[in-house]
Design a protein around this motif. Structure first.
Motif, mmCIF file in Angstrom:
data_model
loop_
_atom_site.group_PDB
_atom_site.id
_atom_site.type_symbol
_atom_site.label_atom_id
_atom_site.label_comp_id
_atom_site.label_asym_id
_atom_site.label_seq_id
_atom_site.Cartn_x
_atom_site.Cartn_y
_atom_site.Cartn_z
ATOM 1 N N LYS A 298 0.611 -1.561 0.258
ATOM 2 C CA LYS A 298 0.101 0.212 0.654
ATOM 3 C C LYS A 298 1.149 1.349 0.171
ATOM 4 O O LYS A 298 1.577 1.210 0.650
ATOM 5 C CB LYS A 298 -0.837 0.403 1.189
ATOM 6 N N PRO A 299 0.786 2.280 -1.224
ATOM 7 C CA PRO A 299 1.078 3.826 -0.200
ATOM 8 C C PRO A 299 0.937 4.087 0.265
ATOM 9 O O PRO A 299 -0.110 3.972 1.355
ATOM 10 C CB PRO A 299 0.761 3.969 -2.069
ATOM 11 N N VAL A 300 2.172 5.070 0.930
ATOM 12 C CA VAL A 300 1.876 6.230 2.167
ATOM 13 C C VAL A 300 0.743 6.671 2.121
ATOM 14 O O VAL A 300 0.762 7.462 1.198
ATOM 15 C CB VAL A 300 3.165 6.335 2.888
ATOM 16 N N LYS B 234 -1.027 14.236 8.768
ATOM 17 C CA LYS B 234 -0.593 13.145 9.320
ATOM 18 C C LYS B 234 -1.251 11.664 7.913
ATOM 19 O O LYS B 234 -1.483 11.229 7.509
ATOM 20 C CB LYS B 234 -2.484 12.788 9.816
ATOM 21 N N VAL B 235 0.049 10.745 8.966
ATOM 22 C CA VAL B 235 -0.092 9.497 8.111
ATOM 23 C C VAL B 235 -1.400 8.838 8.477
ATOM 24 O O VAL B 235 -1.894 7.864 9.642
ATOM 25 C CB VAL B 235 0.707 8.896 8.508
ATOM 26 N N THR B 236 -1.783 8.612 6.937
ATOM 27 C CA THR B 236 -4.014 7.854 7.033
ATOM 28 C C THR B 236 -3.187 6.015 7.334
ATOM 29 O O THR B 236 -4.495 5.175 6.873
ATOM 30 C CB THR B 236 -4.799 8.422 6.502
ATOM 31 N N ASP B 237 -2.371 5.839 6.694
ATOM 32 C CA ASP B 237 -1.942 4.406 6.474
ATOM 33 C C ASP B 237 -1.846 4.118 7.985
ATOM 34 O O ASP B 237 -0.214 4.406 8.019
ATOM 35 C CB ASP B 237 -1.391 4.263 5.038
ATOM 36 N N ASN C 236 10.493 11.760 3.980
ATOM 37 C CA ASN C 236 10.057 13.272 4.604
ATOM 38 C C ASN C 236 8.712 12.384 5.157
ATOM 39 O O ASN C 236 7.653 12.063 4.117
ATOM 40 C CB ASN C 236 10.391 14.559 4.430
ATOM 41 N N ALA C 237 7.940 11.735 6.618
ATOM 42 C CA ALA C 237 6.511 12.030 6.523
ATOM 43 C C ALA C 237 5.904 12.861 6.000
ATOM 44 O O ALA C 237 4.180 12.372 5.973
ATOM 45 C CB ALA C 237 7.214 11.584 8.449
ATOM 46 N N ASP C 238 5.893 13.866 5.697
ATOM 47 C CA ASP C 238 5.003 14.887 5.058
ATOM 48 C C ASP C 238 4.775 15.375 3.888
ATOM 49 O O ASP C 238 4.087 16.077 3.390
ATOM 50 C CB ASP C 238 5.705 16.515 6.023
ATOM 51 N N GLU C 239 5.697 14.197 3.237
ATOM 52 C CA GLU C 239 5.054 13.655 1.844
ATOM 53 C C GLU C 239 4.304 12.557 1.236
ATOM 54 O O GLU C 239 5.339 11.759 1.853
ATOM 55 C CB GLU C 239 6.394 14.137 0.875
ATOM 56 N N PHE C 240 3.565 12.764 0.371
ATOM 57 C CA PHE C 240 3.017 11.429 -0.025
ATOM 58 C C PHE C 240 3.893 10.420 -1.471
ATOM 59 O O PHE C 240 4.429 11.591 -1.777
ATOM 60 C CB PHE C 240 1.607 11.605 -1.152
ATOM 61 N N TRP C 241 3.906 9.561 -0.840
ATOM 62 C CA TRP C 241 5.208 8.455 -1.808
ATOM 63 C C TRP C 241 4.474 7.459 -2.032
ATOM 64 O O TRP C 241 3.291 6.712 -1.420
ATOM 65 C CB TRP C 241 6.167 7.358 -0.244
ATOM 66 N N ILE C 242 4.439 6.752 -3.283
ATOM 67 C CA ILE C 242 3.949 5.426 -4.007
ATOM 68 C C ILE C 242 5.160 4.761 -4.055
ATOM 69 O O ILE C 242 6.216 4.768 -4.340
ATOM 70 C CB ILE C 242 2.791 5.647 -5.181
ATOM 71 N N GLY C 243 4.866 3.123 -3.710
ATOM 72 C CA GLY C 243 5.667 2.235 -4.010
ATOM 73 C C GLY C 243 5.563 0.937 -5.107
ATOM 74 O O GLY C 243 3.971 0.890 -5.825
ATOM 75 N N CYS C 244 6.405 1.435 -5.957
ATOM 76 C CA CYS C 244 6.299 0.819 -7.398
ATOM 77 C C CYS C 244 6.109 -0.746 -7.022
ATOM 78 O O CYS C 244 6.799 -1.924 -6.031
ATOM 79 C CB CYS C 244 7.739 0.713 -8.121
ATOM 80 N N TYR D 147 8.321 6.807 -4.105
ATOM 81 C CA TYR D 147 8.243 7.774 -4.556
ATOM 82 C C TYR D 147 7.760 8.970 -4.472
ATOM 83 O O TYR D 147 6.813 8.394 -3.548
ATOM 84 C CB TYR D 147 8.365 7.226 -6.299
ATOM 85 N N HIS D 148 8.366 10.116 -4.172
ATOM 86 C CA HIS D 148 7.717 11.516 -4.190
ATOM 87 C C HIS D 148 6.064 11.115 -5.477
ATOM 88 O O HIS D 148 6.487 11.322 -6.043
ATOM 89 C CB HIS D 148 7.861 11.995 -4.512
ATOM 90 N N GLY D 149 5.147 11.489 -4.338
ATOM 91 C CA GLY D 149 3.697 10.718 -5.594
ATOM 92 C C GLY D 149 3.838 12.337 -6.229
ATOM 93 O O GLY D 149 4.109 12.151 -7.690
ATOM 94 N N LYS D 150 4.624 13.582 -6.283
ATOM 95 C CA LYS D 150 4.407 14.835 -7.144
ATOM 96 C C LYS D 150 5.891 14.351 -8.395
ATOM 97 O O LYS D 150 5.608 14.503 -9.169
ATOM 98 C CB LYS D 150 5.075 16.123 -6.622
ATOM 99 N N CYS D 151 6.430 13.601 -7.732
ATOM 100 C CA CYS D 151 7.637 13.486 -9.502
ATOM 101 C C CYS D 151 7.528 11.647 -10.309
ATOM 102 O O CYS D 151 7.918 12.385 -11.427
ATOM 103 C CB CYS D 151 9.261 12.806 -8.536
ATOM 104 N N VAL D 152 6.635 11.678 -9.539
ATOM 105 C CA VAL D 152 5.813 10.049 -10.695
ATOM 106 C C VAL D 152 4.071 10.645 -11.413
ATOM 107 O O VAL D 152 3.807 10.354 -11.364
ATOM 108 C CB VAL D 152 5.862 8.847 -10.397
#
Length: 241
Positions: free
Chosen positions: A162-164, A171-174, A196-204, A211-216
């Motif tokens: 699951k992506p973060v 706040k971390v919702t996962d 960084n916990a203040d940013e949205f990340w997603i796993g391949c 990856y940073h959500g914004k980067c992809v």
């Protein structure tokens, strides 16, 4: 073992300036980190306890090798820890990798100090200041093991990580990700930024990189509708095949 197998790149060998010694250190560190994290299955298989004393070498061309120690005495460079393969099956795998990481840190510093012996006090201080800005191999390997454990524990029924998910207030919702320190040195596969916990990340789901959500160009809302996420790199590889 002589370091003839190492790549020379733009560094003159033996490196004499603090900057060149640091480049050498960083390249060897990168090679060892790859062996103990991204290519750990290959590294584990090569450390057969039934073989003779084996060492883990990192070279200046960022290649790594599991090999017998140098035969000449004294050796051209300080040697890594001897016989890392013997403890492989007698320890928890995570603890064994951490042990190899600690010994690798000691070896990397010994090689750097060997080259730095002719530097003056100020140059040595600058060199080890640069080295100290990097995390140790042990810190990275320990963090990577914790991250993989977190990822396994967060697998859903579909078998994907699951992506973060981060709300605007940070706040971390996962709930699978409760402590930012567990991420160790998780790096964005695009920009190389540290987690960084203040940013949205997603796993391949293909390469298991993060990856940073914004980067992809993936938002938390869009991530909710993605069943199996493939990063741009994995998508392009698949297209070429």
């Amino acid at each position: 073992m002589a370091d003839a197998a190492s790549g020379r790149g733009h560094v003159v060998y033996p490196p004499r300036s603090a900057e060149d010694i640091f480049k050498d250190y960083r390249a060897r560190r990168s090679a060892i980190l790859r062996a103990l994290t991204h290519e750990v299955e290959d590294f584990y298989a090569q450390c057969d306890p039934d073989k003779e004393n084996l060492c883990l070498y990192g070279y200046a061309n960022e290649a790594w090798e599991v090999a017998l120690p140098a035969e000449e005495v004294p050796t051209e460079l300080p040697e890594p820890a001897l016989g890392i393969n013997f403890a492989r099956d007698g320890m928890n795998r995570r603890d064994w990798l951490a042990l190899v990481a600690v010994h690798s840190d000691s070896w990397l510093l010994s090689v750097a100090f060997y080259y730095a012996a002719r530097l003056n006090r100020n140059d040595r201080k600058r060199l080890f200041g640069m080295i100290n800005e990097l995390q140790t191999v042990f810190e990275v390997v320990s963090g990577a093991r914790q991250q993989q454990s977190k990822e396994r524990s967060s697998m859903d029924n579909g078998g994907r990580a699951k992506p973060v998910k981060i709300e605007n207030n940070g706040k971390v919702t996962d709930e699978a990700y409760e402590d930012d320190s567990d991420h160790g040195e998780t790096l964005c596969g695009t920009c190389g930024g540290i987690y960084n916990a203040d940013e949205f990340w997603i796993g391949c789901d293909m390469c298991e990189r993060w990856y940073h959500g914004k980067c992809v160009k993936i938002t938390p809302a869009k991530a909710e509708s993605i069943k199996h996420y493939k990063c741009p790199s994995c998508s392009s590889k698949r297209a070429r095949q």
